[in-house]
Write an enzyme that holds these catalytic residues in place. Structure first.
Site, PDB file in Angstrom:
ATOM      1  N   LYS A 126       0.809  -1.193   0.000  1.00  0.00           N
ATOM      2  CA  LYS A 126       0.000   0.000   0.000  1.00  0.00           C
ATOM      3  C   LYS A 126       0.859   1.267   0.000  1.00  0.00           C
ATOM      4  O   LYS A 126       0.411   2.333  -0.393  1.00  0.00           O
ATOM      5  CB  LYS A 126      -0.880   0.018   1.263  1.00  0.00           C
ATOM      6  CG  LYS A 126      -1.853  -1.117   1.372  1.00  0.00           C
ATOM      7  CD  LYS A 126      -2.606  -0.967   2.708  1.00  0.00           C
ATOM      8  CE  LYS A 126      -3.559  -2.134   2.924  1.00  0.00           C
ATOM      9  NZ  LYS A 126      -4.189  -2.062   4.275  1.00  0.00           N
ATOM     10  N   GLY A 127       2.094   1.130   0.490  1.00  0.00           N
ATOM     11  CA  GLY A 127       2.888   2.309   0.834  1.00  0.00           C
ATOM     12  C   GLY A 127       3.176   3.290  -0.276  1.00  0.00           C
ATOM     13  O   GLY A 127       3.424   4.464  -0.014  1.00  0.00           O
ATOM     14  N   GLU A 129       8.038   1.855  -5.691  1.00  0.00           N
ATOM     15  CA  GLU A 129       8.014   1.435  -4.286  1.00  0.00           C
ATOM     16  C   GLU A 129       8.076   2.659  -3.381  1.00  0.00           C
ATOM     17  O   GLU A 129       8.593   3.693  -3.777  1.00  0.00           O
ATOM     18  CB  GLU A 129       9.274   0.593  -4.002  1.00  0.00           C
ATOM     19  CG  GLU A 129       9.096  -0.897  -4.173  1.00  0.00           C
ATOM     20  CD  GLU A 129       8.558  -1.548  -2.912  1.00  0.00           C
ATOM     21  OE1 GLU A 129       7.936  -0.858  -2.075  1.00  0.00           O
ATOM     22  OE2 GLU A 129       8.772  -2.768  -2.750  1.00  0.00           O
ATOM     23  N   ASP A 130       7.596   2.489  -2.151  1.00  0.00           N
ATOM     24  CA  ASP A 130       7.766   3.555  -1.158  1.00  0.00           C
ATOM     25  C   ASP A 130       9.195   3.552  -0.615  1.00  0.00           C
ATOM     26  O   ASP A 130       9.844   4.582  -0.515  1.00  0.00           O
ATOM     27  CB  ASP A 130       6.750   3.403  -0.012  1.00  0.00           C
ATOM     28  CG  ASP A 130       6.740   2.003   0.618  1.00  0.00           C
ATOM     29  OD1 ASP A 130       7.438   1.093   0.109  1.00  0.00           O
ATOM     30  OD2 ASP A 130       6.034   1.821   1.620  1.00  0.00           O
ATOM     31  N   ASP A 187      14.232  -1.359   1.784  1.00  0.00           N
ATOM     32  CA  ASP A 187      14.890  -1.532   3.082  1.00  0.00           C
ATOM     33  C   ASP A 187      15.914  -2.664   2.960  1.00  0.00           C
ATOM     34  O   ASP A 187      17.075  -2.433   2.615  1.00  0.00           O
ATOM     35  CB  ASP A 187      13.802  -1.816   4.124  1.00  0.00           C
ATOM     36  CG  ASP A 187      14.352  -1.981   5.528  1.00  0.00           C
ATOM     37  OD1 ASP A 187      15.541  -1.709   5.733  1.00  0.00           O
ATOM     38  OD2 ASP A 187      13.593  -2.390   6.425  1.00  0.00           O
ATOM     39  N   LYS A 218      17.129   2.633   2.172  1.00  0.00           N
ATOM     40  CA  LYS A 218      17.977   2.514   3.372  1.00  0.00           C
ATOM     41  C   LYS A 218      19.153   1.626   3.005  1.00  0.00           C
ATOM     42  O   LYS A 218      19.093   0.408   3.174  1.00  0.00           O
ATOM     43  CB  LYS A 218      17.202   1.810   4.490  1.00  0.00           C
ATOM     44  CG  LYS A 218      16.127   2.614   5.168  1.00  0.00           C
ATOM     45  CD  LYS A 218      15.547   1.764   6.313  1.00  0.00           C
ATOM     46  CE  LYS A 218      14.252   2.317   6.821  1.00  0.00           C
ATOM     47  NZ  LYS A 218      13.584   1.397   7.770  1.00  0.00           N
ATOM     48  N   PHE A 232      13.203   3.627  11.406  1.00  0.00           N
ATOM     49  CA  PHE A 232      11.847   3.411  10.910  1.00  0.00           C
ATOM     50  C   PHE A 232      11.208   4.766  10.612  1.00  0.00           C
ATOM     51  O   PHE A 232      11.266   5.683  11.425  1.00  0.00           O
ATOM     52  CB  PHE A 232      11.015   2.652  11.940  1.00  0.00           C
ATOM     53  CG  PHE A 232       9.795   2.033  11.327  1.00  0.00           C
ATOM     54  CD1 PHE A 232       9.880   0.844  10.636  1.00  0.00           C
ATOM     55  CD2 PHE A 232       8.569   2.676  11.425  1.00  0.00           C
ATOM     56  CE1 PHE A 232       8.755   0.288  10.037  1.00  0.00           C
ATOM     57  CE2 PHE A 232       7.434   2.120  10.833  1.00  0.00           C
ATOM     58  CZ  PHE A 232       7.536   0.930  10.140  1.00  0.00           C
ATOM     59  N   ASP A 246       3.544   3.639   6.656  1.00  0.00           N
ATOM     60  CA  ASP A 246       2.758   3.499   7.885  1.00  0.00           C
ATOM     61  C   ASP A 246       3.539   2.891   9.034  1.00  0.00           C
ATOM     62  O   ASP A 246       4.578   2.244   8.844  1.00  0.00           O
ATOM     63  CB  ASP A 246       1.554   2.598   7.620  1.00  0.00           C
ATOM     64  CG  ASP A 246       1.974   1.129   7.481  1.00  0.00           C
ATOM     65  OD1 ASP A 246       2.881   0.845   6.667  1.00  0.00           O
ATOM     66  OD2 ASP A 246       1.418   0.278   8.194  1.00  0.00           O
ATOM     67  N   ARG A 285      -0.076   7.278   7.405  1.00  0.00           N
ATOM     68  CA  ARG A 285       0.148   7.369   5.951  1.00  0.00           C
ATOM     69  C   ARG A 285      -0.199   8.760   5.424  1.00  0.00           C
ATOM     70  O   ARG A 285       0.263   9.172   4.363  1.00  0.00           O
ATOM     71  CB  ARG A 285      -0.726   6.344   5.215  1.00  0.00           C
ATOM     72  CG  ARG A 285      -0.350   4.885   5.487  1.00  0.00           C
ATOM     73  CD  ARG A 285      -1.079   3.978   4.512  1.00  0.00           C
ATOM     74  NE  ARG A 285      -1.100   2.587   4.926  1.00  0.00           N
ATOM     75  CZ  ARG A 285      -0.125   1.705   4.672  1.00  0.00           C
ATOM     76  NH1 ARG A 285       0.936   2.078   4.005  1.00  0.00           N
ATOM     77  NH2 ARG A 285      -0.237   0.454   5.073  1.00  0.00           N
TER      78      ARG A 285
HETATM   79  P1  IMP Z   1      12.199  -4.621   2.078  1.00  0.00           P
HETATM   80  O1  IMP Z   1      12.882  -4.940   3.390  1.00  0.00           O
HETATM   81  O2  IMP Z   1      13.118  -3.827   1.172  1.00  0.00           O
HETATM   82  O3  IMP Z   1      11.668  -5.862   1.432  1.00  0.00           O
HETATM   83  O4  IMP Z   1      10.982  -3.661   2.435  1.00  0.00           O
HETATM   84  C1  IMP Z   1       9.675  -4.095   2.309  1.00  0.00           C
HETATM   85  C2  IMP Z   1       8.634  -3.153   2.817  1.00  0.00           C
HETATM   86  O5  IMP Z   1       8.821  -2.936   4.217  1.00  0.00           O
HETATM   87  C3  IMP Z   1       8.564  -1.774   2.212  1.00  0.00           C
HETATM   88  O6  IMP Z   1       7.921  -1.725   0.963  1.00  0.00           O
HETATM   89  C4  IMP Z   1       7.734  -1.067   3.284  1.00  0.00           C
HETATM   90  O7  IMP Z   1       6.356  -1.318   3.080  1.00  0.00           O
HETATM   91  C5  IMP Z   1       8.196  -1.734   4.570  1.00  0.00           C
HETATM   92  N1  IMP Z   1       9.155  -0.870   5.265  1.00  0.00           N
HETATM   93  C6  IMP Z   1      10.503  -1.017   5.344  1.00  0.00           C
HETATM   94  N2  IMP Z   1      11.053  -0.025   6.088  1.00  0.00           N
HETATM   95  C7  IMP Z   1      10.014   0.747   6.487  1.00  0.00           C
HETATM   96  C8  IMP Z   1       9.936   1.958   7.283  1.00  0.00           C
HETATM   97  O8  IMP Z   1      10.933   2.535   7.771  1.00  0.00           O
HETATM   98  N3  IMP Z   1       8.679   2.474   7.466  1.00  0.00           N
HETATM   99  C9  IMP Z   1       7.568   1.904   6.946  1.00  0.00           C
HETATM  100  N4  IMP Z   1       7.594   0.792   6.197  1.00  0.00           N
HETATM  101  C10 IMP Z   1       8.807   0.229   5.968  1.00  0.00           C
END
Ligand code: IMP
Length: 170
Positions: free
Chosen positions: A35-36, A91-92, A95, A123, A144, A151, A157
Site C-alpha cells: 500500500k505504501g 516502491e515507497d 529496506d 535505506k 523506521f 505506515d 500514511r
Molecule cells: P524490504 O525490506 O526492502 O523488502 O521492504 C519491504 C517493505 O517494508 C517496504 O515496501 C515497506 O512497506 C516496509 N518498510 C521497510 N522499512 C520501512 C519503514 O521505515 N517504514 C515503513 N515501512 C517500511
C-alpha cells in the site's frame, strides 16, 4: 521530521523528469506497489506528460519486524499482461531489498521489454544484496520512518512529510 513537504515535492519533480527521459517514448506500465507507494505514485504520475498506464500489485514480506525471513508473497497481482512492455515498479521504500528483488524476478519471468525500479526512499545500510534502484528519491538512515504513504501499524500514511519514529513514540 526527516524530509519536509517542499523537499519531497522538488525531488518528485526531478524524478519525473528522469523517468520521462528514460521511459517517455516507451508507453510504460507504471506499477504501484501497495500500500505504501500510493501517495508517491499519485504525485509522480501527475507530473508525467507522456502516454503510460498504471497498474497495482501488493507484496508482503513475512517474518518479524526485526529480521526478515526473506519470504515475499504476491498478495494482489497486476490486471494486465506485461509481455513486451516496459515496466516501472514504484516502491515507497527499499529496506532489505528483498521485496524489490522478488518483484523484479517475478515480473521479469513474464517477458517484459524491461523492468526498472523507482523508490522514494532507500535505506542502503540494510540491503542484504545491493538492490537495483534505477530512480531513487532519498537515501535515509536505518531508522523506521512514516508519512507520505508509509505506515506504522497502518497509521500515519496521511502525513505530508516523512518522519522518523523514535522508540519512545511507540
Ligand atoms: P524490504 O525490506 O526492502 O523488502 O521492504 C519491504 C517493505 O517494508 C517496504 O515496501 C515497506 O512497506 C516496509 N518498510 C521497510 N522499512 C520501512 C519503514 O521505515 N517504514 C515503513 N515501512 C517500511
Amino acid at each position: 521530521m526527516l524530509i519536509g513537504e517542499e523537499e519531497i515535492r522538488n525531488r518528485v519533480a526531478e524524478i519525473s523528469r528522469d523517468v520521462r527521459d528514460q521511459l517517455g517514448e516507451l508507453d510504460p506500465i507504471i506499477v504501484c506497489v501497495l500500500k505504501g507507494a500510493f501517495v508517491f505514485v499519485a504525485d509522480l504520475v501527475r507530473q508525467l506528460d507522456f502516454p503510460f498506464s498504471v497498474d497495482f500489485l501488493r507484496a508482503s514480506s513475512y517474518g518479524n519486524s526485526v529480521v526478515s525471513t526473506g519470504e515475499v508473497k504476491l498478495e494482489l497481482d497486476l490486471q494486465q499482461a506485461i509481455s513486451n512492455r516496459h515496466v516501472l515498479v514504484v516502491e515507497d521504500i527499499v529496506d532489505t531489498g528483498l521485496t524489490v528483488q522478488y518483484l523484479k524476478a517475478n515480473l521479469e519471468s513474464r517477458n517484459p521489454a524491461s523492468v526498472s525500479v523507482c523508490s522514494l526512499l532507500h535505506k542502503p545500510a540494510n540491503n542484504v544484496k545491493l538492490a537495483a534502484v534505477d530512480f531513487c528519491g532519498f537515501e535515509i538512515p536505518n531508522d523506521f520512518v512514516v508519512g507520505y504513504g508509509l505506515d506504522w501499524q497502518g497509521y500515519y500514511r496521511n502525513l505530508p512529510f516523512i518522519a522518523q519514529v523514535h522508540e519512545t513514540d511507540t
